[in-house]
Design a protein around this motif. Structure first.
Motif, mmCIF file in Angstrom:
data_model
loop_
_atom_site.group_PDB
_atom_site.id
_atom_site.type_symbol
_atom_site.label_atom_id
_atom_site.label_comp_id
_atom_site.label_asym_id
_atom_site.label_seq_id
_atom_site.Cartn_x
_atom_site.Cartn_y
_atom_site.Cartn_z
ATOM 1 N N ARG A 30 0.840 -1.197 0.000
ATOM 2 C CA ARG A 30 0.000 0.000 0.000
ATOM 3 C C ARG A 30 0.877 1.249 0.000
ATOM 4 N NH1 ARG A 30 -4.861 -0.408 4.282
ATOM 5 N NH2 ARG A 30 -5.608 1.312 2.967
ATOM 6 N N GLN A 31 0.469 2.235 -0.784
ATOM 7 C CA GLN A 31 1.193 3.492 -0.869
ATOM 8 C C GLN A 31 0.878 4.365 0.345
ATOM 9 O OE1 GLN A 31 3.234 5.302 -3.305
ATOM 10 N NE2 GLN A 31 3.775 3.213 -3.879
ATOM 11 N N TYR A 56 -2.622 6.759 4.119
ATOM 12 C CA TYR A 56 -2.646 5.941 2.914
ATOM 13 C C TYR A 56 -3.040 6.809 1.724
ATOM 14 C CZ TYR A 56 -2.331 1.663 5.695
ATOM 15 O OH TYR A 56 -1.906 0.670 6.532
ATOM 16 N N ASP A 110 -4.448 5.726 -0.963
ATOM 17 C CA ASP A 110 -5.631 5.219 -1.663
ATOM 18 C C ASP A 110 -6.922 5.841 -1.140
ATOM 19 O OD1 ASP A 110 -5.945 4.013 0.799
ATOM 20 O OD2 ASP A 110 -5.500 1.985 0.095
#
Length: 477
Positions: free
Chosen positions: A241-242, A258, A260
């Protein structure tokens, strides 16, 4: 030299440039080396040594020469060296933190390479100015004293203007470029007509170099300056996860979200602190240390009927959090921009839960690790209240355990019951979340009892904060 005003103005400019340069030095080193007392000691000590050496050599040369144009040349050289600092700092610090482990040596070497040369040259200009300003032995004392006073006035101005205005308004590199520009402009006061082409060429080269540094495309992380700190905004991947993180020092990411769009908390310790807080069902919460306000926002959504006060020392973080981390103000969150210790001393509010997550360059400030602080904190926590803290230390080796024990001693005498959770119990050093209370109370299952560690209770008068942290870091290298 007939125009003594030029000498006085130059002394004032030299003082201004030196103090602005010194403030930039500490800020420039903070992301890579830290901002501990060790770093400040290294920077100040090296700059004073360079100034002293410059004064000594400049005085000897001035005895043999009576050339005003030499002052102009020294100012141009100093400006060039300031620009060299701006252009080379990132590469030097990257090499330094890879080649050397000891923070004290890192700070001294960085100051020697980056800041000593320009400081040496500025020091060499002082005796030149003094000799040029003395026209008679009868008034020599007054002449030298006047220059010293003007140098001090410039230093005072440089300290306040750079610290209160420039660093937060335009940034580190821009402040260095401004200092170089002021030195270059002052050098023209000493430029003889027959040398103007050569001097103009030298000034032009320095200006072009400065502009190339300012206009060069930024690589990698985003750097953001506020009046009180330097921050880096980094994007990275963890478990697929970015994450966007806020970095305030050399020890890693301090806060994050995050990318997202999920409002989950990326870091283990923040999730554990919030979980412990929610289990306490508080009506009022105090969070010391806001960071990017991600924990405060998440907690406010989970506890919509709870008043959450967040104390953060840097007002600039609110705009940074909105711009880079999507922070959205909520009605039950109050941001209070103040020093944590100062707020505790003066507030009349009492809290059900106090969360402590205050770090400066990877260390808890010494003012939050003393008996006096513990007494002041006890005044604002309700009788059945809970204190939850984030600590980077360890229990598996002596130096890190000593740091842990000193931290524990501050809270243990008021809140004798403690439970803790560790992200990785087998690590010598890592994140711990500790919850303190006056009476036994129900805690999340992940929290285990923490027995008293018998640590030394330090005071405002004496706490070896840097030594404790450095010993712990060295033990796990």
């Amino acid at each position: 030299m007939k125009s003594s005003w030029r000498l006085g103005a130059t002394a004032c400019v030299g003082g201004f440039a030196l103090m602005a340069y010194e403030l930039v030095a500490a800020r420039l080193l903070a992301p890579s080396v830290g901002s501990s007392t060790y770093v400040w000691t290294g920077v100040i000590g090296v700059i004073i040594i360079a100034l002293s050496a410059g004064c000594w050599l400049g005085g000897r040369v001035a005895d043999y020469r009576h050339a005003p144009q030499d002052v102009g040349l020294l100012l141009i050289i100093a400006a060039a060296l300031v620009v060299a600092t701006m252009l080379s700092a990132n590469d030097v610090l990257r090499w330094l933190t890879t080649a050397l482990d000891e923070p004290r040596i890192q700070a001294v070497v960085a100051a020697l390479v980056l800041f000593a040369p320009a400081s040496f040259v500025l020091g060499a200009a002082s005796p030149y100015l003094a000799k040029l300003n003395v026209s008679s032995l009868d008034t020599a004392g007054r002449s030298v004293a006047n220059l010293s006073a003007l140098d001090a006035v410039g230093g005072i101005a440089g300290t306040f203007v750079a610290g209160f205005v420039l660093l937060g308004a335009i940034g580190l590199n821009e402040t260095l470029a401004l200092v170089a520009g002021i030195l270059l402009a002052t050098s023209w006061l000493f430029m003889p007509r027959w040398q103007w082409r050569l001097r103009a060429l030298m000034v032009g080269v320095v200006i072009i170099a400065a502009l190339s540094g300012l206009c060069a495309p930024k690589r990698g992380d985003v750097s953001v300056e506020t009046p009180s700190a330097h921050y880096s905004i980094v994007n990275y991947t963890n478990n697929g996860r970015q994450i966007r993180g806020l970095v305030t020092g050399p020890t890693g990411v301090q806060s994050g979200v995050y990318l997202d769009g999920a409002k989950d908390l990326p870091f283990w310790y923040t999730r554990r602190m919030v979980e412990t807080t929610i289990a306490a069902k508080p009506r009022t919460v105090l969070l010391l240390g806001g960071g990017a306000f991600t924990m405060a926002e998440y907690m406010a959504r989970q506890l919509p009927n709870t008043q959450i006060d967040v104390v953060e020392i840097d007002p600039g973080l609110e705009n940074i959090s909105r711009q880079y981390f999507g922070y959205q103000p909520l009605p039950n969150v109050k941001l209070i921009f103040n020093d944590a210790r100062t707020y505790i001393q003066h507030t009349d509010q009492r809290y059900d839960v106090v969360l402590i997550d205050v770090y400066n360059g990877g260390e808890i400030p010494y003012s939050l690790l003393t008996a006096e602080y513990g007494n002041e904190l006890a005044r604002i926590v309700r009788e059945d209240g809970l204190v939850v803290a984030n600590l980077i230390a360890g229990l598996n080796n002596t130096p890190c355990r000593e740091l842990f024990a000193a931290f524990d001693a501050v809270y243990r005498r008021t809140w004798p019951y403690a439970r803790y959770a560790a992200q990785h119990r087998d690590l010598s050093r890592g994140n711990y979340v500790i919850a303190y209370s006056k009476k036994p109370r129900t805690m999340p299952a992940a929290m285990s009892p923490l027995q008293p560690l018998g640590g030394t209770l330090y005071t405002d008068n004496f706490i070896p904060n840097d030594r404790l942290y450095e010993a712990c870091r060295r033990a796990v290298r």
